[in-house]
Design a protein around this motif. Structure first.
Motif, mmCIF file in Angstrom:
data_model
loop_
_atom_site.group_PDB
_atom_site.id
_atom_site.type_symbol
_atom_site.label_atom_id
_atom_site.label_comp_id
_atom_site.label_asym_id
_atom_site.label_seq_id
_atom_site.Cartn_x
_atom_site.Cartn_y
_atom_site.Cartn_z
ATOM 1 N N ASP A 197 31.526 -76.036 52.855
ATOM 2 C CA ASP A 197 30.176 -75.508 53.030
ATOM 3 C C ASP A 197 30.159 -73.987 52.965
ATOM 4 O O ASP A 197 29.120 -73.362 53.115
ATOM 5 N N GLU A 257 35.156 -78.823 57.893
ATOM 6 C CA GLU A 257 33.898 -79.341 57.371
ATOM 7 C C GLU A 257 33.263 -80.266 58.405
ATOM 8 O O GLU A 257 33.886 -81.227 58.849
ATOM 9 N N SER A 258 32.052 -79.954 58.803
ATOM 10 C CA SER A 258 31.272 -80.822 59.706
ATOM 11 C C SER A 258 32.054 -81.211 60.953
ATOM 12 O O SER A 258 32.109 -82.394 61.328
ATOM 13 N N GLY A 259 32.691 -80.224 61.592
ATOM 14 C CA GLY A 259 33.411 -80.482 62.829
ATOM 15 C C GLY A 259 34.741 -81.179 62.661
ATOM 16 O O GLY A 259 35.290 -81.709 63.629
ATOM 17 N N LYS A 260 35.283 -81.180 61.447
ATOM 18 C CA LYS A 260 36.570 -81.827 61.191
ATOM 19 C C LYS A 260 37.506 -80.873 60.455
ATOM 20 O O LYS A 260 37.064 -80.081 59.616
ATOM 21 N N GLU A 267 41.240 -86.277 57.441
ATOM 22 C CA GLU A 267 40.242 -85.592 58.263
ATOM 23 C C GLU A 267 40.566 -85.802 59.737
ATOM 24 O O GLU A 267 40.769 -86.938 60.181
ATOM 25 N N THR A 281 33.116 -77.795 68.569
ATOM 26 C CA THR A 281 32.741 -77.069 67.359
ATOM 27 C C THR A 281 32.734 -75.561 67.582
ATOM 28 O O THR A 281 32.265 -74.813 66.729
ATOM 29 N N ASP A 324 30.250 -73.062 65.478
ATOM 30 C CA ASP A 324 29.159 -74.004 65.232
ATOM 31 C C ASP A 324 28.528 -74.457 66.547
ATOM 32 O O ASP A 324 28.573 -75.625 66.916
#
Length: 332
Positions: free
Chosen positions: A76, A92-95, A141, A147, A179
């Motif tokens: 991202d 990516e997205s908390g991973k 992942e 986050t 995040d």
């Protein structure tokens, strides 16, 4: 005569290398001969060959992309992907996302997969994970605990089921996750999403309209319901109490007061820090746009100089002050 001299020099060289342990072992020779006849050698040669200046076949494009030394991973853009030889690491997205394929050394030594050493500061968590290769590569992942906070991942390959020394790895990636708001989110010391603490915070602040009223109610409850563990006041290695430990034992040191207060504030959506200085911990709470010091430990009472016992005595003045000089903030 020349042949005799060459034979003598060859024998001497063999003897010298043997004495220095520089000769390859039988297993190493077998592995190398097997490698020469394996498809890995052909793939390695393909990777080292110069690319053609013109490509017209779409299948050729896809094949070249598949054999690229470093994989491509969609991100991202917030967290830059880190290249560790033939691997990529990103968030990516908390991973944590790890992709790639064996290094040339890993191919030659028939690596079984990748071993990951992951450190999550806010969660006070260290994790070791083995990820085997599937069809000659990995795409893995790892869901992060939080986050926000610092995360470090060390990456290495492992061979025949054996793992390398974690201090000697192929490389590492480090990320500072942002995040979310660290002063509203939980941590391993401030368990602000624990159902029991959430219910307590809602009960304490029930009927309170403003954040100031809610904060004052939380300060008052913590100061009046938690006692100071006086026998440990001069301990050379005092314990650090989590918010849950403080709530359950009700007999703690300053860290317990500060963590419990922070958890209750965050549980009702009020930003709160855990600050420290001069061997003491307290809170800073964001009220009306200003970070206000709150010291529930000093608000709870004092230690009798003669008996060295804690004396409960509510001090409301410490709702908006502390007697200590701030030196820093804990990262949770």
């Amino acid at each position: 005569m020349k042949k005799l001299i060459v034979l003598f020099l060859g024998a001497y060289a063999f003897f010298y290398l043997g004495q220095k342990d520089l000769l390859p072992s039988i297993d190493q020779v077998k592995n190398f001969l097997a490698y020469l006849d394996s498809p890995l050698k052909e793939e390695s040669q393909l990777e080292s060959a110069p690319s053609s200046p013109q490509v017209t076949n779409q299948e050729t494009v896809e094949e070249q992309a598949a054999t690229s030394s470093v994989p491509t991973t969609a991100t991202d853009g917030k967290y830059q992907a880190t290249e560790i030889q033939t691997y990529l690491v990103t968030v990516e997205s908390g991973k944590l996302v790890v992709s790639g394929k064996p290094t040339p050394y890993g191919k030659y030594n028939q690596a079984d997969g990748v071993i990951l050493y992951i450190q999550e500061q806010r969660a006070d968590k260290k994790t070791t994970i083995k990820v085997p290769f599937k069809k000659g590569k990995i795409q893995y992942e790892y869901p992060l605990s939080y986050t926000v906070g610092d995360v470090i991942i060390n990456l290495d390959e492992y061979y025949y089921g054996k793992e390398d020394d974690p201090e000697r790895v192929l490389g590492y990636a480090e990320y500072h996750l942002t995040d979310g708001d660290p002063y509203l989110l939980p941590s391993f010391m401030v368990q602000s999403t624990d159902p029991g603490l959430v219910a307590l915070a809602q009960n304490i602040t029930n009927g309170k309209k403003t954040d100031v009223e809610k904060s004052k109610a939380i300060f008052s409850w913590v100061a009046k319901n938690v006692a100071y563990n006086a026998p440990l006041v001069n301990s050379t290695n005092p314990p650090m109490y989590t918010s849950l430990q403080a709530y359950q034992s009700r007999n703690v040191l300053c860290s317990g007061y500060a963590h419990l207060s922070a958890a209750l504030h965050r549980a009702v959506g009020i930003k709160t820090k855990v600050s420290y200085g001069e061997n003491h911990a307290w809170n800073e709470v964001l009220l009306n746009g200003v970070w206000q010091a709150e010291d529930p430990t000093y608000g709870s009472g004092f230690i009798n100089a003669n008996t060295q016992k804690f004396v409960p005595h509510y001090q409301p003045a410490y709702f908006s002050k502390t007697d200590k000089q701030k030196e820093g903030e804990y990262p949770w």
